[in-house]
Scaffold this active site. Structure first.
Site, PDB file in Angstrom:
ATOM      1  N   ASP A 475      54.830  24.139  -1.596  1.00  0.00           N
ATOM      2  CA  ASP A 475      55.617  24.925  -0.634  1.00  0.00           C
ATOM      3  C   ASP A 475      54.522  25.281   0.631  1.00  0.00           C
ATOM      4  OD1 ASP A 475      54.058  26.810  -2.037  1.00  0.00           O
ATOM      5  OD2 ASP A 475      55.269  28.070  -2.680  1.00  0.00           O
TER       6      ASP A 475
HETATM    7  C1  LAN Z   1      48.509  31.278  -6.066  1.00  0.00           C
HETATM    8  C2  LAN Z   1      48.483  31.783  -4.584  1.00  0.00           C
HETATM    9  C3  LAN Z   1      49.625  31.065  -3.693  1.00  0.00           C
HETATM   10  C4  LAN Z   1      50.771  30.627  -4.761  1.00  0.00           C
HETATM   11  C5  LAN Z   1      52.437  30.286  -3.844  1.00  0.00           C
HETATM   12  C6  LAN Z   1      51.907  29.432  -2.608  1.00  0.00           C
HETATM   13  C7  LAN Z   1      52.583  31.929  -3.207  1.00  0.00           C
HETATM   14  C8  LAN Z   1      53.253  29.941  -4.761  1.00  0.00           C
HETATM   15  O1  LAN Z   1      54.313  29.910  -4.184  1.00  0.00           O
HETATM   16  C9  LAN Z   1      52.686  28.690  -5.562  1.00  0.00           C
HETATM   17  C10 LAN Z   1      51.512  29.143  -6.455  1.00  0.00           C
HETATM   18  C11 LAN Z   1      50.367  29.730  -5.698  1.00  0.00           C
HETATM   19  C12 LAN Z   1      49.722  28.494  -5.021  1.00  0.00           C
HETATM   20  C13 LAN Z   1      49.337  30.390  -6.536  1.00  0.00           C
HETATM   21  C14 LAN Z   1      48.963  29.697  -7.724  1.00  0.00           C
HETATM   22  C15 LAN Z   1      47.966  30.523  -8.892  1.00  0.00           C
HETATM   23  C16 LAN Z   1      47.049  31.131  -7.995  1.00  0.00           C
HETATM   24  C17 LAN Z   1      46.185  29.863  -7.354  1.00  0.00           C
HETATM   25  C18 LAN Z   1      47.404  32.035  -6.918  1.00  0.00           C
HETATM   26  C19 LAN Z   1      48.380  33.235  -7.395  1.00  0.00           C
HETATM   27  C20 LAN Z   1      46.267  32.677  -6.429  1.00  0.00           C
HETATM   28  C21 LAN Z   1      45.200  32.839  -7.487  1.00  0.00           C
HETATM   29  C22 LAN Z   1      45.886  32.029  -8.808  1.00  0.00           C
HETATM   30  C23 LAN Z   1      45.004  31.480  -9.724  1.00  0.00           C
HETATM   31  C24 LAN Z   1      45.352  30.641 -10.814  1.00  0.00           C
HETATM   32  C25 LAN Z   1      43.728  32.519 -10.224  1.00  0.00           C
HETATM   33  C26 LAN Z   1      42.832  32.210 -11.188  1.00  0.00           C
HETATM   34  C27 LAN Z   1      43.682  32.292 -12.445  1.00  0.00           C
HETATM   35  C28 LAN Z   1      43.659  31.448 -13.338  1.00  0.00           C
HETATM   36  C29 LAN Z   1      44.693  31.770 -14.589  1.00  0.00           C
HETATM   37  C30 LAN Z   1      43.016  30.013 -13.337  1.00  0.00           C
END
Ligand code: LAN
Length: 749
Positions: A475
């Site tokens: 996205d």
């Molecule tokens: C994010 C941040 C951005 C988010 C969006 C782009 C908003 C979404 O539309 C798709 C998923 C995504 C990329 C996303 C996935 C999971 C993340 C990377 C996070 C929420 C930021 C932190 C999180 C990550 C998994 C944190 C570490 C924890 C674990 C369970 C490994």
């Protein structure tokens, strides 16, 4: 006039290099020249100790009022102290929007983006503190002062800490903070520590910490590796076509598991110092020597348990634990070599930032163990540690990513392209800068050994944070492409910017198309690679849906919207394929709509966010809105009626974060501006006919605006894996602006 507290807070300065954020402590040189000659000696001196106390006091924060800080250290540095008075609601939507845009523009960096607080989860900072302890690379004194302060600020009234700032206390949150605070010099007898320990003790002690906590404690030496179920590094040697091969996992699970498997295979343990020996006695309910480690493997605290081990995992653990009695040396060595090669590749691919905060902390430990403290690779790791740290009025925290730079810009850009001529004119300088940021953040180079390390192509994609991080996201790529197209084709900017070349936009469209799953939807970073039953191997206990990358309503809607915009400007490029992709995406979204018309939002709170993406996605796929001939489509009607049914007496929408956890809409008593903006954006997109519903929502947004043009920070907005919340500071500005602009445009028609 700045108060003393503000002066001390402003000793912290943010440096921004191409979106890379690092915080630096720069006290007044006339007052504290000693700091600049020898910081360590200064902190030991009487004057240094005094400043230490003053600094710590300057970041005292009252969580009881709102666990969410308002990011005022960065904001103060740009615009001074926050306003406290509200607008009286007399401005028109257009005037309110202009005011908001003018305010928000003052926060923008010259390169076009908005630095902001991306904190929220509480298990991240202790992870990097444990990393620093094990690798003997402590944080600077001034950083430790603020980290300690942050953790103390986030302590719940019952003495514990949760998974995230708004959460109830859990064993994971509490033990991790307790250990980190002890590492940074807090003594067991201090009142906060006593309260924390009594929480831990009264909940059965740290044996019941979830698996990720067991992992960190094992590396530290305050838990035994034999108290962990096997992490079986040999999974990496299995043939790729086997579903359980980690190459098929969601990239975040893959990357966290990678470093964990390394540490587990090598049984990495830091030095057993006096502190570690003491922790062994402090955090358990029984003497360390008496703990039944085998039993501890599957003992998980009830406060933490969200996703219990499924039967398949239990069975697998039985076999794998048996294998661990004597793992063949040759296999183990080969597996661990492969794992290290992959850790190196991930570090190289991301310039040592790593995909996220968890593998950042773990990879650092692996690289230290493999190559030594003096190695260039470890030094590079250290250099990138501060990219994850953020200073706000509640102290120094570790963020969920190295920032949300690109994501915030694409939403700000789109929000300000709607509206009226007057609002667009007000936004013009900001939009021009945003365009150059979007331009600069597109990925241009493929990562090395891409296929060997299970990477989908990256070129022409956009990341969530910065191009140095480099992992493109479905996205983010689509929103980046859409924003670039909207800006470079607008009459407002067309003559003043150099547009992205065709190949870059066509490449982006190719990439977005390549991300579409068989089910018609789009996942987050990659295609869905493994079968759904792989979730039955999820060992995390605190997160759900982490094993594979699933198709999501939000990601799908964003990708469809991007492709549709692309086709508008490139009508002859792969147009049939794009049409088909959008149609299939629409079918996916329609299937995800619940019987009551709602859409669950996976990445923010919750049905308001999902509802907005759901409605826009359906409309993109051709569903009819109210007022269209033959419209509205039944799915649009249902989605709108669901949202309308949740409007509160004050005219707003307010969703509790527990909506995400329980997967049922849970309302707050009062409206919140971000939820309200999402609901309104959906209803206005659908052209919902009862205008009083929309007028009342807009009234709430206007009344909540501060005289400065900002809004107050309300409850937390972001989410991942159903159970952990994350802060999106920009949302409190961008979404109200977007809703006001859409409203102003519609009423001007
Ligand atoms: C994010 C941040 C951005 C988010 C969006 C782009 C908003 C979404 O539309 C798709 C998923 C995504 C990329 C996303 C996935 C999971 C993340 C990377 C996070 C929420 C930021 C932190 C999180 C990550 C998994 C944190 C570490 C924890 C674990 C369970 C490994």
């Amino acid at each position: 006039m700045n108060t003393e507290k503000e002066i001390l807070q402003q000793y912290w300065k943010l440096e921004n290099r191409k979106g890379r954020h690092t915080w630096h402590f720069e006290p007044d040189a006339a007052l504290y020249p000693e700091y600049y000659t020898d910081a360590e000696a200064f902190w030991r001196s009487a004057k240094g100790r005094e400043l230490k106390q003053a600094l710590s006091d300057a970041f005292v924060y009252n969580k009881a009022q709102n666990p969410n800080s308002a990011d005022i250290v960065y904001r103060n540095s740009k615009v001074g102290a926050p306003a406290t008075q509200h607008e009286n609601g007399q401005l028109t939507a257009e005037e309110a929007s202009r005011k908001a845009i003018e305010f928000y523009t003052r926060l923008q960096e010259d390169d076009g983006h908005w630095p902001s607080d991306y904190g929220g989860p509480l298990f991240l900072l202790p992870g990097i503190v444990i990393n620093a302890y094990v690798t003997h690379t402590p944080f600077a004194e001034e950083e430790q002062i603020l980290m300690k302060r942050y953790m103390l600020n986030m302590q719940n009234a019952d003495g514990g800490w949760g998974l995230h700032i708004e959460d109830k206390s859990t064993m994971f949150g509490t033990v991790m903070q307790y250990v980190a605070l002890r590492i940074m010099g807090m003594q067991p007898g201090e009142p906060e520590m006593q309260r924390a320990r009594s929480w831990i003790q009264s909940h059965g002690g740290a044996v019941s910490i979830p698996t990720w906590g067991k992992f960190y404690l094992s590396v530290l030496g305050a838990y035994e590796w034999k108290g962990m179920n096997s992490l079986f590094p040999e999974f990496w040697l299995l043939p790729r076509w086997l579903p359980v091969h980690p190459g098929n996992y969601w990239c975040h699970a893959r990357m966290v598991y990678l470093g964990m498997a390394y540490c587990y295979g090598h049984k990495v343990v830091g030095k057993i110092t006096d502190l570690v020996a003491s922790l062994r006695e402090e955090i358990y309910a029984e003497p360390y020597g008496k703990i039944d480690w085998k039993k501890a493997r599957n003992t998980i605290n009830g406060e933490d348990l969200y996703f219990p081990h499924p039967p398949v995992l239990k069975l697998a653990n039985k076999f794998l634990n048996l294998y661990e009695v004597r793992p063949p040396k040759r296999f183990r060595r080969k597996a661990l070599d492969a794992v290290l090669a992959y850790i190196d590749a991930e570090d190289d691919h991301t310039d040592f930032i790593d995909i996220g905060p968890v593998n950042k902390a773990i990879n650092g430990i692996c690289v230290w163990h493999a190559y030594g403290a003096d190695s260039e690779r470890f030094q590079k790791h250290l250099d990138r540690r501060s990219d994850y740290l953020w200073v706000a009025e509640d102290g120094m925290k570790m963020q969920g990513y190295n920032g949300s730079q690109l994501w915030d810009v694409v939403f700000a850009g789109q929000s300000m392209m709607e509206g009226t001529d007057a609002t667009r004119q007000a936004a013009k300088p900001a939009l021009k800068k945003m365009f150059s940021f979007v331009d600069a953040m597109q990925v241009r180079e493929e990562v090395r050994d891409r296929a060997e390390f299970y990477r989908h192509p990256s070129v022409c994609g956009w990341p969530f944070s910065t191009v140095e991080h480099g992992w493109p996201i479905t996205d983010c790529s689509s929103e980046g492409m859409k924003t670039a197209l909207l800006l470079q084709n607008s009459s407002l900017l067309r003559d003043e910017i150099t547009p992205l070349e065709d190949w870059r936009l066509k490449g982006a469209a190719d990439l977005v198309l390549s991300f579409q799953n068989k089910d018609g939807g789009w996942a987050s970073y990659e295609l869905t690679r493994g079968p759904k039953w792989l979730e039955q191997m999820n060992p995390s206990e605190v997160f759900e849906n982490i094993m594979i990358d699933y198709s999501y309503v939000e990601c799908s809607s964003a990708c469809m919207q991007g492709l549709k915009t692309f086709s508008k400007y490139y009508p002859d490029y792969r147009s049939e394929e794009i049409k088909k992709a959008i149609r299939r995406g629409g079918e996916f979204i329609a299937r995800k709509q619940r019987a009551d018309g709602s859409f669950y939002g996976s990445w923010a709170v919750c049905f308001c966010y999902g509802g907005w993406f759901g409605v826009e996605g359906l409309l993109t796929a051709g569903h009819k809105r109210y007022g269209d001939p033959g419209g509205p489509s039944p799915a649009i009607t249902k989605a709108c009626l669901f949202l309308v049914s949740k409007q509160l007496p004050d005219g707003g929408w307010g969703e509790r974060f527990e909506s995400c956890v329980t997967k049922e809409y849970m309302s707050t008593g009062e409206g919140q501006v971000i939820n309200t903006a999402w609901a309104l954006l959906a209803l206005m997109a659908a052209n919902y006919p009862d205008r009083t519903v929309i007028d009342r929502g807009i009234e709430l947004i206007k009344k909540r605006q501060l005289v400065s043009g900002d809004w107050e920070q309300e409850a937390i907005s972001g989410l991942f894996n159903h159970n952990c919340m994350i802060t999106y500071t920009a949302y409190r500005n961008v979404f109200p602006i977007w809703a006001l602009n859409r409203y102003a445009a519609q009423t001007a028609e």
